[in-house]
Design a protein around this motif. Structure first.
Motif, PDB file in Angstrom:
ATOM      1  N   PRO A   1      13.963  10.363  11.282  1.00 37.12           N
ATOM      2  CA  PRO A   1      13.299  10.862  10.115  1.00 37.12           C
ATOM      3  C   PRO A   1      12.708  10.015   9.095  1.00 37.12           C
ATOM      4  O   PRO A   1      11.445  10.170   8.559  1.00 37.12           O
ATOM      5  N   GLU A   2      13.296   9.092   8.589  1.00 37.51           N
ATOM      6  CA  GLU A   2      13.069   8.281   7.469  1.00 37.51           C
ATOM      7  C   GLU A   2      11.746   7.194   8.027  1.00 37.51           C
ATOM      8  O   GLU A   2      10.868   7.005   7.201  1.00 37.51           O
ATOM      9  N   GLU A   3      11.793   6.974   9.448  1.00 35.68           N
ATOM     10  CA  GLU A   3      10.423   6.241  10.063  1.00 35.68           C
ATOM     11  C   GLU A   3       9.023   7.169   9.875  1.00 35.68           C
ATOM     12  O   GLU A   3       8.222   6.522   9.469  1.00 35.68           O
ATOM     13  N   THR A   4       9.526   8.282  10.169  1.00 37.71           N
ATOM     14  CA  THR A   4       8.382   9.204  10.337  1.00 37.71           C
ATOM     15  C   THR A   4       7.926   9.636   8.777  1.00 37.71           C
ATOM     16  O   THR A   4       6.534   9.393   8.810  1.00 37.71           O
ATOM     17  N   THR A   5       8.550   9.781   8.095  1.00 32.73           N
ATOM     18  CA  THR A   5       8.360  10.052   6.685  1.00 32.73           C
ATOM     19  C   THR A   5       7.354   8.571   6.030  1.00 32.73           C
ATOM     20  O   THR A   5       6.510   8.866   5.249  1.00 32.73           O
ATOM     21  N   HIS A   6       7.867   7.553   6.330  1.00 30.12           N
ATOM     22  CA  HIS A   6       7.400   6.056   5.881  1.00 30.12           C
ATOM     23  C   HIS A   6       5.823   6.211   6.396  1.00 30.12           C
ATOM     24  O   HIS A   6       5.023   5.993   6.140  1.00 30.12           O
ATOM     25  N   THR A   7       5.669   6.670   7.931  1.00 29.84           N
ATOM     26  CA  THR A   7       4.374   6.656   8.632  1.00 29.84           C
ATOM     27  C   THR A   7       3.384   7.367   7.953  1.00 29.84           C
ATOM     28  O   THR A   7       2.332   6.968   7.645  1.00 29.84           O
ATOM     29  N   GLU A   8       3.929   8.670   7.539  1.00 30.95           N
ATOM     30  CA  GLU A   8       3.024   9.648   6.976  1.00 30.95           C
ATOM     31  C   GLU A   8       2.678   9.229   5.492  1.00 30.95           C
ATOM     32  O   GLU A   8       1.610   9.493   5.254  1.00 30.95           O
ATOM     33  N   GLY A   9       3.534   8.704   4.900  1.00 31.59           N
ATOM     34  CA  GLY A   9       3.403   8.227   3.559  1.00 31.59           C
ATOM     35  C   GLY A   9       2.208   6.950   3.705  1.00 31.59           C
ATOM     36  O   GLY A   9       1.298   6.716   2.819  1.00 31.59           O
ATOM     37  N   MET A  10       2.337   6.346   4.619  1.00 33.38           N
ATOM     38  CA  MET A  10       1.374   5.089   4.814  1.00 33.38           C
ATOM     39  C   MET A  10      -0.120   5.649   5.169  1.00 33.38           C
ATOM     40  O   MET A  10      -1.109   5.113   4.647  1.00 33.38           O
ATOM     41  N   LYS A  11       0.004   6.787   5.837  1.00 32.79           N
ATOM     42  CA  LYS A  11      -1.417   7.260   6.204  1.00 32.79           C
ATOM     43  C   LYS A  11      -2.107   8.040   4.765  1.00 32.79           C
ATOM     44  O   LYS A  11      -3.303   7.743   4.739  1.00 32.79           O
ATOM     45  N   LEU A  12      -0.999   8.564   4.015  1.00 37.29           N
ATOM     46  CA  LEU A  12      -1.392   9.263   2.786  1.00 37.29           C
ATOM     47  C   LEU A  12      -2.372   8.106   2.000  1.00 37.29           C
ATOM     48  O   LEU A  12      -3.157   8.315   1.317  1.00 37.29           O
ATOM     49  N   HIS A  13      -1.408   6.883   1.654  1.00 32.27           N
ATOM     50  CA  HIS A  13      -1.888   5.698   0.793  1.00 32.27           C
ATOM     51  C   HIS A  13      -2.809   5.276   1.471  1.00 32.27           C
ATOM     52  O   HIS A  13      -3.805   4.734   0.455  1.00 32.27           O
ATOM     53  N   ALA A  14      -3.328   5.209   2.500  1.00 33.74           N
ATOM     54  CA  ALA A  14      -4.518   4.346   3.193  1.00 33.74           C
ATOM     55  C   ALA A  14      -5.748   5.348   2.746  1.00 33.74           C
ATOM     56  O   ALA A  14      -6.532   4.783   2.561  1.00 33.74           O
ATOM     57  N   ILE A  15      -5.426   6.746   2.619  1.00 29.12           N
ATOM     58  CA  ILE A  15      -6.553   7.410   2.158  1.00 29.12           C
ATOM     59  C   ILE A  15      -6.796   7.203   0.774  1.00 29.12           C
ATOM     60  O   ILE A  15      -8.150   7.412   0.396  1.00 29.12           O
ATOM     61  N   PHE A  16      -5.548   7.036  -0.009  1.00 31.23           N
ATOM     62  CA  PHE A  16      -5.910   6.890  -1.492  1.00 31.23           C
ATOM     63  C   PHE A  16      -6.732   5.662  -1.874  1.00 31.23           C
ATOM     64  O   PHE A  16      -7.582   5.607  -2.512  1.00 31.23           O
ATOM     65  N   ASP A  17      -6.275   4.509  -0.880  1.00 33.15           N
ATOM     66  CA  ASP A  17      -6.845   3.257  -0.980  1.00 33.15           C
ATOM     67  C   ASP A  17      -8.371   3.199  -0.586  1.00 33.15           C
ATOM     68  O   ASP A  17      -9.251   2.795  -1.339  1.00 33.15           O
ATOM     69  N   ASP A  18      -8.657   3.978   0.373  1.00 34.14           N
ATOM     70  CA  ASP A  18     -10.044   4.229   0.755  1.00 34.14           C
ATOM     71  C   ASP A  18     -11.049   4.966  -0.270  1.00 34.14           C
ATOM     72  O   ASP A  18     -12.290   4.572  -0.450  1.00 34.14           O
ATOM     73  N   TYR A  19     -10.568   6.103  -0.887  1.00 34.33           N
ATOM     74  CA  TYR A  19     -11.102   6.656  -1.692  1.00 34.33           C
ATOM     75  C   TYR A  19     -11.513   5.957  -2.978  1.00 34.33           C
ATOM     76  O   TYR A  19     -12.520   6.013  -3.431  1.00 34.33           O
ATOM     77  N   TYR A  20     -10.556   5.143  -3.504  1.00 34.61           N
ATOM     78  CA  TYR A  20     -10.509   4.282  -4.703  1.00 34.61           C
ATOM     79  C   TYR A  20     -11.653   3.435  -4.488  1.00 34.61           C
ATOM     80  O   TYR A  20     -12.662   3.197  -5.207  1.00 34.61           O
ATOM     81  N   ALA A  21     -11.785   2.563  -3.206  1.00 33.94           N
ATOM     82  CA  ALA A  21     -12.636   1.589  -2.975  1.00 33.94           C
ATOM     83  C   ALA A  21     -13.893   2.221  -3.066  1.00 33.94           C
ATOM     84  O   ALA A  21     -14.888   1.824  -3.691  1.00 33.94           O
ATOM     85  N   GLU A  22     -14.273   3.336  -2.341  1.00 33.38           N
ATOM     86  CA  GLU A  22     -15.362   4.037  -2.368  1.00 33.38           C
ATOM     87  C   GLU A  22     -15.906   4.588  -3.681  1.00 33.38           C
ATOM     88  O   GLU A  22     -17.169   4.562  -3.998  1.00 33.38           O
ATOM     89  N   SER A  23     -14.998   4.966  -4.279  1.00 37.08           N
ATOM     90  CA  SER A  23     -15.162   5.634  -5.679  1.00 37.08           C
ATOM     91  C   SER A  23     -15.920   4.638  -6.716  1.00 37.08           C
ATOM     92  O   SER A  23     -16.619   4.827  -7.665  1.00 37.08           O
ATOM     93  N   LEU A  24     -15.526   3.363  -6.594  1.00 40.65           N
ATOM     94  CA  LEU A  24     -15.860   2.444  -7.354  1.00 40.65           C
ATOM     95  C   LEU A  24     -17.466   2.073  -7.312  1.00 40.65           C
ATOM     96  O   LEU A  24     -18.057   1.924  -8.426  1.00 40.65           O
TER      97      LEU A  24
END
Length: 280
Positions: A21-44
């Motif tokens: 469970p903790e590994e799956t949670t970490h993987t989903e969190g990484m997906k989410l933060h990748a979206i945040f990172d991409d949005y930030y970069a494009e927003s600039l």
């Protein structure tokens, strides 16, 4: 980090078991933060002024994109794309903190998409925190826009050209607003007039935009033999780009827009204004 999460999933499949469970949670969190990172970069790239305030200097020579139907459609597509990307993240597998981040990001995209139904572009400036004051703060030499090197000065000269183009689009949008009955209250227009007049009537030497020239003279990062020509180019930019832009907008607001502005106040008196206000 992305590769690590991917390896965990692949190893789990190869072993014929589900990830812990903790590994799956970490993987989903990484997906989410990748979206945040991409949005930030494009927003600039879409918001060069915000990028400057965030310390991202690669867009210091650009201003906001002009108001056009194409840019509006592109902005909506951008928000929609990231709203849809969230659907690939399993919310239930996120940590409590990531769920909160997800909720905030989801809400902001939902509001941005919802507001696209209303003609905000027809009211592009106001008396508060608007382009006419923001640009002057940037150009004063006492804000986040750097004026230390030749490139810094060239960046602002380029940004000034972008400001002129953007303000031309502001004027065009406000003309359209007059035709559609989506205009600012008179009292707000009256408050904007001195904001434009201040920069429209000042001489180059008296202009707030001449502030960086003091830094130019004192800079050790600009070769002595380049200071004179650079100062001349910079003064020409103030005289030929910035001052005329403020003059034209001041004249437009005073002679054309103010007589068409409304006596009422608040969004409620605009077309579909109550729903618009609720969405805001």
């Amino acid at each position: 980090m992305k590769k690590l999460g991917y390896v965990w999933v692949v190893l789990a499949l190869l072993m014929g078991c589900s990830p812990a469970p903790e590994e799956t949670t970490h993987t989903e969190g990484m997906k989410l933060h990748a979206i945040f990172d991409d949005y930030y970069a494009e927003s600039l790239a879409r918001s060069p002024i915000s990028a400057t305030y965030l310390g991202e200097s690669q867009y210091n020579n650009q201003y906001s994109r002009p108001i056009t139907k194409e840019n509006q459609a592109d902005d909506l597509a951008f928000e929609t794309r990231y709203f849809q990307k969230l659907q690939a993240v399993d919310y239930q597998l996120l940590s409590a903190q990531d769920k909160l981040s997800y909720d905030i990001f989801f809400h902001d995209r939902e509001v941005a998409i919802g507001l696209s139904e209303y003609p905000s572009e027809l009211l592009p400036i106001s008396q508060l925190f608007s382009d006419q004051t923001l640009f002057a703060v940037l150009g004063s030499g006492d804000s986040v826009q750097p004026f230390n090197t030749v490139k810094d000065f060239d960046n602002f000269i380029g940004r000034a050209e972008g400001f002129r183009t953007y303000m031309d689009s502001v004027k065009a949008a406000m003309y359209l607003g007059i035709n559609k009955g989506v205009v600012l209250p008179k009292i707000l227009v009256e408050k904007m007039l001195p904001q434009f007049e201040t920069h429209a009537t000042a001489s180059v030497e008296e202009s707030v935009f001449a502030g960086p020239l003091k830094k130019l003279n004192a800079s050790n990062d600009i070769p002595a033999n380049e200071k004179g020509p650079l100062a001349q180019r910079y003064k020409a930019m103030i005289a030929e780009v910035i001052i005329p832009t403020y003059q034209e907008m001041h004249a437009f607001l005073k002679d054309t827009y103010l007589p068409q502005a409304r006596d009422t106040a608040g969004y409620g008196d605009l077309p579909d204004g109550k729903r618009w206000y609720q969405k805001l």
